[in-house]
Structure formats: C-alpha cells, structure tokens
Design a protein around this motif. Structure first.
Motif, PDB file in Angstrom:
ATOM      1  N   SER A   1      53.308   8.994  41.106  1.00 50.57           N
ATOM      2  CA  SER A   1      53.977   7.903  40.803  1.00 50.57           C
ATOM      3  C   SER A   1      54.874   7.895  39.552  1.00 50.57           C
ATOM      4  N   ASP A   2      54.538   9.045  38.853  1.00 51.69           N
ATOM      5  CA  ASP A   2      55.381   8.963  37.699  1.00 51.69           C
ATOM      6  C   ASP A   2      56.810   9.498  37.820  1.00 51.69           C
ATOM      7  N   ASN A   3      57.775   8.669  37.919  1.00 54.09           N
ATOM      8  CA  ASN A   3      59.210   9.134  38.044  1.00 54.09           C
ATOM      9  C   ASN A   3      59.554   9.899  37.036  1.00 54.09           C
ATOM     10  N   ARG A   4      59.355   9.557  35.915  1.00 59.84           N
ATOM     11  CA  ARG A   4      59.934  10.574  34.858  1.00 59.84           C
ATOM     12  C   ARG A   4      59.359  11.874  34.886  1.00 59.84           C
ATOM     13  N   LEU A   5      58.246  12.079  35.456  1.00 63.04           N
ATOM     14  CA  LEU A   5      57.684  13.534  35.570  1.00 63.04           C
ATOM     15  C   LEU A   5      58.262  14.012  36.667  1.00 63.04           C
ATOM     16  N   GLN A   6      58.779  13.636  37.677  1.00 63.86           N
ATOM     17  CA  GLN A   6      59.407  13.974  38.632  1.00 63.86           C
ATOM     18  C   GLN A   6      60.910  14.405  38.470  1.00 63.86           C
ATOM     19  N   LEU A   7      61.507  13.615  37.514  1.00 67.51           N
ATOM     20  CA  LEU A   7      62.989  13.875  37.078  1.00 67.51           C
ATOM     21  C   LEU A   7      63.116  15.028  36.140  1.00 67.51           C
ATOM     22  N   PHE A   8      62.071  15.029  35.240  1.00 68.38           N
ATOM     23  CA  PHE A   8      61.997  16.209  34.346  1.00 68.38           C
ATOM     24  C   PHE A   8      61.696  17.329  34.888  1.00 68.38           C
ATOM     25  N   THR A   9      60.838  17.605  36.152  1.00 67.83           N
ATOM     26  CA  THR A   9      60.537  18.653  36.778  1.00 67.83           C
ATOM     27  C   THR A   9      61.862  19.159  37.606  1.00 67.83           C
ATOM     28  N   LEU A  10      62.585  18.143  38.076  1.00 67.19           N
ATOM     29  CA  LEU A  10      63.685  18.686  38.900  1.00 67.19           C
ATOM     30  C   LEU A  10      64.745  18.891  37.794  1.00 67.19           C
ATOM     31  N   GLY A  11      64.872  18.352  36.772  1.00 64.06           N
ATOM     32  CA  GLY A  11      65.755  18.854  35.922  1.00 64.06           C
ATOM     33  C   GLY A  11      65.339  20.124  35.421  1.00 64.06           C
ATOM     34  N   GLY A  12      64.224  20.417  35.096  1.00 65.66           N
ATOM     35  CA  GLY A  12      63.848  21.625  34.471  1.00 65.66           C
ATOM     36  C   GLY A  12      64.244  22.707  35.848  1.00 65.66           C
ATOM     37  N   LEU A  13      64.025  22.431  37.089  1.00 64.06           N
ATOM     38  CA  LEU A  13      64.115  23.364  38.084  1.00 64.06           C
ATOM     39  C   LEU A  13      65.786  23.618  38.123  1.00 64.06           C
ATOM     40  N   PHE A  14      66.535  22.786  37.873  1.00 68.35           N
ATOM     41  CA  PHE A  14      68.032  23.039  37.775  1.00 68.35           C
ATOM     42  C   PHE A  14      68.432  23.904  36.537  1.00 68.35           C
ATOM     43  N   SER A  15      67.712  23.439  35.312  1.00 68.82           N
ATOM     44  CA  SER A  15      68.048  24.355  34.416  1.00 68.82           C
ATOM     45  C   SER A  15      67.597  25.751  34.467  1.00 68.82           C
ATOM     46  N   ALA A  16      66.412  26.230  35.068  1.00 70.28           N
ATOM     47  CA  ALA A  16      65.798  27.256  35.146  1.00 70.28           C
ATOM     48  C   ALA A  16      66.726  28.076  36.344  1.00 70.28           C
ATOM     49  N   LEU A  17      67.236  27.524  36.989  1.00 66.00           N
ATOM     50  CA  LEU A  17      68.215  28.152  37.900  1.00 66.00           C
ATOM     51  C   LEU A  17      69.563  28.859  37.123  1.00 66.00           C
ATOM     52  N   VAL A  18      69.638  28.388  36.063  1.00 64.48           N
ATOM     53  CA  VAL A  18      70.701  28.606  35.194  1.00 64.48           C
ATOM     54  C   VAL A  18      70.249  29.800  34.451  1.00 64.48           C
ATOM     55  N   TYR A  19      69.136  29.652  33.511  1.00 65.53           N
ATOM     56  CA  TYR A  19      68.787  30.669  32.390  1.00 65.53           C
ATOM     57  C   TYR A  19      67.727  31.429  32.941  1.00 65.53           C
ATOM     58  N   ALA A  20      66.631  31.098  33.872  1.00 64.56           N
ATOM     59  CA  ALA A  20      65.575  32.032  34.153  1.00 64.56           C
ATOM     60  C   ALA A  20      65.916  33.191  34.744  1.00 64.56           C
ATOM     61  N   ARG A  21      65.549  34.304  34.439  1.00 57.08           N
ATOM     62  CA  ARG A  21      65.920  35.768  35.049  1.00 57.08           C
ATOM     63  C   ARG A  21      67.291  35.796  35.233  1.00 57.08           C
ATOM     64  N   PHE A  22      68.214  35.586  34.432  1.00 58.45           N
ATOM     65  CA  PHE A  22      69.665  35.092  34.531  1.00 58.45           C
ATOM     66  C   PHE A  22      70.185  36.608  34.784  1.00 58.45           C
ATOM     67  N   ALA A  23      69.647  37.757  34.246  1.00 57.27           N
ATOM     68  CA  ALA A  23      70.049  39.038  34.367  1.00 57.27           C
ATOM     69  C   ALA A  23      70.247  39.402  35.750  1.00 57.27           C
ATOM     70  N   THR A  24      69.472  38.855  36.529  1.00 58.18           N
ATOM     71  CA  THR A  24      69.354  39.251  37.856  1.00 58.18           C
ATOM     72  C   THR A  24      70.541  39.013  38.550  1.00 58.18           C
ATOM     73  N   TYR A  25      70.821  37.528  38.370  1.00 58.53           N
ATOM     74  CA  TYR A  25      72.152  37.318  39.218  1.00 58.53           C
ATOM     75  C   TYR A  25      73.426  37.930  38.414  1.00 58.53           C
TER      76      TYR A  25
END
Length: 402
Positions: free
Chosen positions: A209-233
């Motif tokens: 029920s915590d919409n903030r947690l869901q938004l922050f987790t989704l925001g973290g997912l999009f950010s991780a798509l950019v910086y996490a293991r960036f050397a691979t892409y």
C-alpha cells in the motif's frame, strides 16, 4: 565524518563478504563451462537464474531480517555461506549446482540487506549517507581486486577461489561473533524493541500500500538500467562500432576510470548527502548520468570517452547513496529490512540492460548509438519517479496532519 569507531568491524566484515563473493564472480562462468562441462545455456541459467531468484526472494529476506533482527540474520547468512562453500566444490550435477548457487545468492542478499539495516540502526540519520558511501566504496574495491586474485588462483587449483571464499566467510563470522554483543547492546538503545512485531500479512499489506516505496523502487529500477553494470552494454556497443582491439582498449580504460572515480570520491561526496538535500542530489546525479551518456553518444576521440566516464561515474557516486536515503526516509523503524528488500528489486536493471540492448543491437531496430537515447530517457524517468514519490510523501503528511 563517522565518529563511531565501533562501526569499522562492520565495514571490514562487509568488505570481506563482498571480496569473498567477487572472488568467484568472474571465475564461475569459466568453472561451469570448462570444468563441469555445462553448455552456454546451462551456464546462463545457473548464474543468471540464481541471481534473479535471489533478487526476488530479497523481499522476503528483508521481512525476515526485521522479524529476527539484522544481527541474527547476518549471523545465519554467513553460517549458510560457509556451509555452501564447503559443499559446492564437490557438486557436479546441474540441479545441485543451481540449488547451491541460489542458496549462496540468497544468503548474500540477506547479508547485504542486514548490513544496510544495521547501519540505519547504529547511526543517526545525518551520518547514514556517509555510511552508505563507505559501504559502496568497499564494494567497488572488492569487485575491482578480487576477480584478479580469483582467476590467478584458479590457474594453480581450479577450485581454489571457492576454498578461499569459504575461508573468508569463516573470517567474517569470527569478526561478527567478536562484536555481536557490543552491537546488540547499542541497538537496544538506538532501536528499542516495541514488543509485538508486525505480522507477516500486515507487513505485506504495508509494503503493497506504500505508493512511495513502489515509485522509489521503480525509479531505482530505471536508474539501475543506466548505471548498474554499465560496462556490459558499453562492451556490446563498442563491439559493433570499433575493432576488437580498440573495444578492449576503450572498455579497459572506462572500467579503470569508473573504479578510480568511485573509490576516490564516493565517500568524499556521499558524506555530504543527507535527508535534507537528497532530492537535489538525485536530480544532480541524474543530470550527470545524462551528460555522460551525451558524451558517449558523440565520442570519437579517447578524450571524449574519458570525459564521458568521469561525468557518468560522478552521477553514479551521487545516485547510489541518495537512493538508499530515499528508502531510509520512508521506511518504518521496525520495517527497514523489508523496505530495503523491496528496493533491492531495482538491481534487476543491472541484468536487464544487457538483455535489452543486446536485442536492440542484434535486431537492428535502431542504429547502435540510439541505445544512449534510451538510457537518457531511463535516467530522466528514474529521477521523475523519485520526485513524484516525494510529492506524494508531502501530500500524505498533509492528510495525516489534518
């Protein structure tokens, strides 16, 4: 600056655990394919499947940490890792290896979340950004140095990295046992138990029920798509646009600059990030990620690759502790582990980016440089979701006050 000198055993323990995992991180693909004879598909299932499973199970691990306390959870996870490393070298069948890899990944996820939860309990809020930065710096040092040692050891004895990882887990267990009572006594003062713990059903209800947690987790997912293991892409991209020798030269340069920037500046910058300026920090961090991607997109000279990597790395340095502080700011005191467990799902972005951009490059749906535009959009989306979450937090506060 963190004045709590008693925290350094925890940081050393954290470093040893990451070093132990990094020892086998690069070594396992070679071991599974050459020594055990797994084909590339089975190797991918074993390594990728265990990591994805552990990331998803991390939500439940976080809940268990809250129920059993971070110290007990960390102790149990280290004991499990010692047992797995004692059995894994003798395993030959895919089912056995996969199960053991899932267990070790889940144990490591539990260790990682337990350390985060311990830091929030042992430190006042103003010092947590610095603590998260020290932890992230140690992770980078471990993953820069340990794979080299792991590969070197494998030349002398193919299972030596696993033996050493097991031995290091024993060392970390001894360190934890040495400080266990001291940390437990301090936690009783800083985070006293309020009696009856939140039930499992109620915990899931709060998380869902915590919409903030869901938004922050989704925001973290999009950010991780950019910086996490960036050397691979970037390796995938360079493999399409330059020769093999040039790609190897550039990716080595990029990884070295990124590691040096994170190791040298993570604590220096991270200690200045607090709950008061975390919104501004995530905006600056996202802006630096986009700036780095713009330079990558137009890079033809080595100097542009260097500038791009420095800007990109600075964005990573700022984003990581900011994201932890966002979760720390909204998590209930008795549910820190559960909230960090949900946030841990965002790390799936580190595996998804290689799959996504591998498909885009292989399918020729867009020219190779277009991947950077996708990444810029992801960085902006990640930042936007954090800002939306913050606005929701304020709205909730107004409702609660009324």
């Amino acid at each position: 600056m963190i004045r709590n000198s008693f925290l350094w055993p925890l940081f050393i323990l954290d470093f040893i655990l990451h070093f132990s995992r990094a020892l086998t991180f690069t070594f396992f693909p070679i071991y599974l394919s050459h020594t055990l004879g797994f084909n590339p598909l089975l190797t991918g299932y074993a390594l990728g499947g265990s990591l994805v499973t552990a990331t998803l199970v991390g939500v439940y691990c976080g809940i268990l940490i809250d129920r059993f306390t971070p110290l007990r959870s960390l102790l149990l996870a280290i004991v499990v890792s010692v047992l797995v490393y004692s059995v894994l070298p003798a395993s030959r069948q895919f089912a056995q290896v996969f199960l053991l890899l899932v267990i070790i990944e889940v144990a490591f996820t539990t260790m990682h979340l337990s350390v985060k939860s311990l830091l929030t309990g042992l430190l006042p809020s103003g010092q947590r950004g610095a603590a998260y930065s020290i932890s992230y710096t140690l992770i980078n040092i471990a993953f820069c140095s340990a794979p080299i040692l792991g590969i070197t050891l494998s030349h002398f004895a193919i299972r030596a990295p696993m033996w050493l990882s097991g031995a290091l887990s024993v060392v970390s267990l001894l360190i934890l046992l040495a400080v266990y009572r001291r940390y437990r006594a301090h936690l009783r003062i800083t985070r006293p138990q309020s009696g009856q713990k939140t039930g499992l059903r109620q915990t899931f209800k709060v998380l869902a029920s915590d919409n903030r947690l869901q938004l922050f987790t989704l925001g973290g997912l999009f950010s991780a798509l950019v910086y996490a293991r960036f050397a691979t892409y970037l390796s995938q991209y360079l493999g399409y646009v330059v020769s093999e020798s040039e790609a190897l030269r550039l990716i080595t340069l990029i990884v070295s600059i990124n590691a040096a920037t994170v190791i040298l500046l993570q604590y220096v910058i991270g200690k200045r990030i607090t709950h008061k300026n975390m919104v501004f920090s995530v905006m600056i961090g996202s802006g630096l990620l986009v700036s780095g991607l713009l330079f990558y997109q137009v890079s033809e000279l080595t100097i542009f690759w260097i500038i791009a990597t420095v800007l990109f790395s600075l964005g990573e340095v700022i984003i990581v502790p900011s994201e932890f502080l966002f979760i720390d700011a909204i998590a209930r005191e008795d549910m820190k582990g559960a909230y960090f467990g949900v946030q841990n799902i965002s790390m799936l972005g580190g595996g998804a980016n290689a799959i996504l951009f591998g498909y885009l490059l292989d399918s020729h749906l867009a020219r190779p440089a277009a991947i950077f535009y996708f990444l810029m959009v992801f960085a902006v989306l990640g930042c936007a979701l954090y800002l939306i979450g913050i606005r929701q937090k304020r709205a909730v506060a107004v409702v609660d006050e009324s």
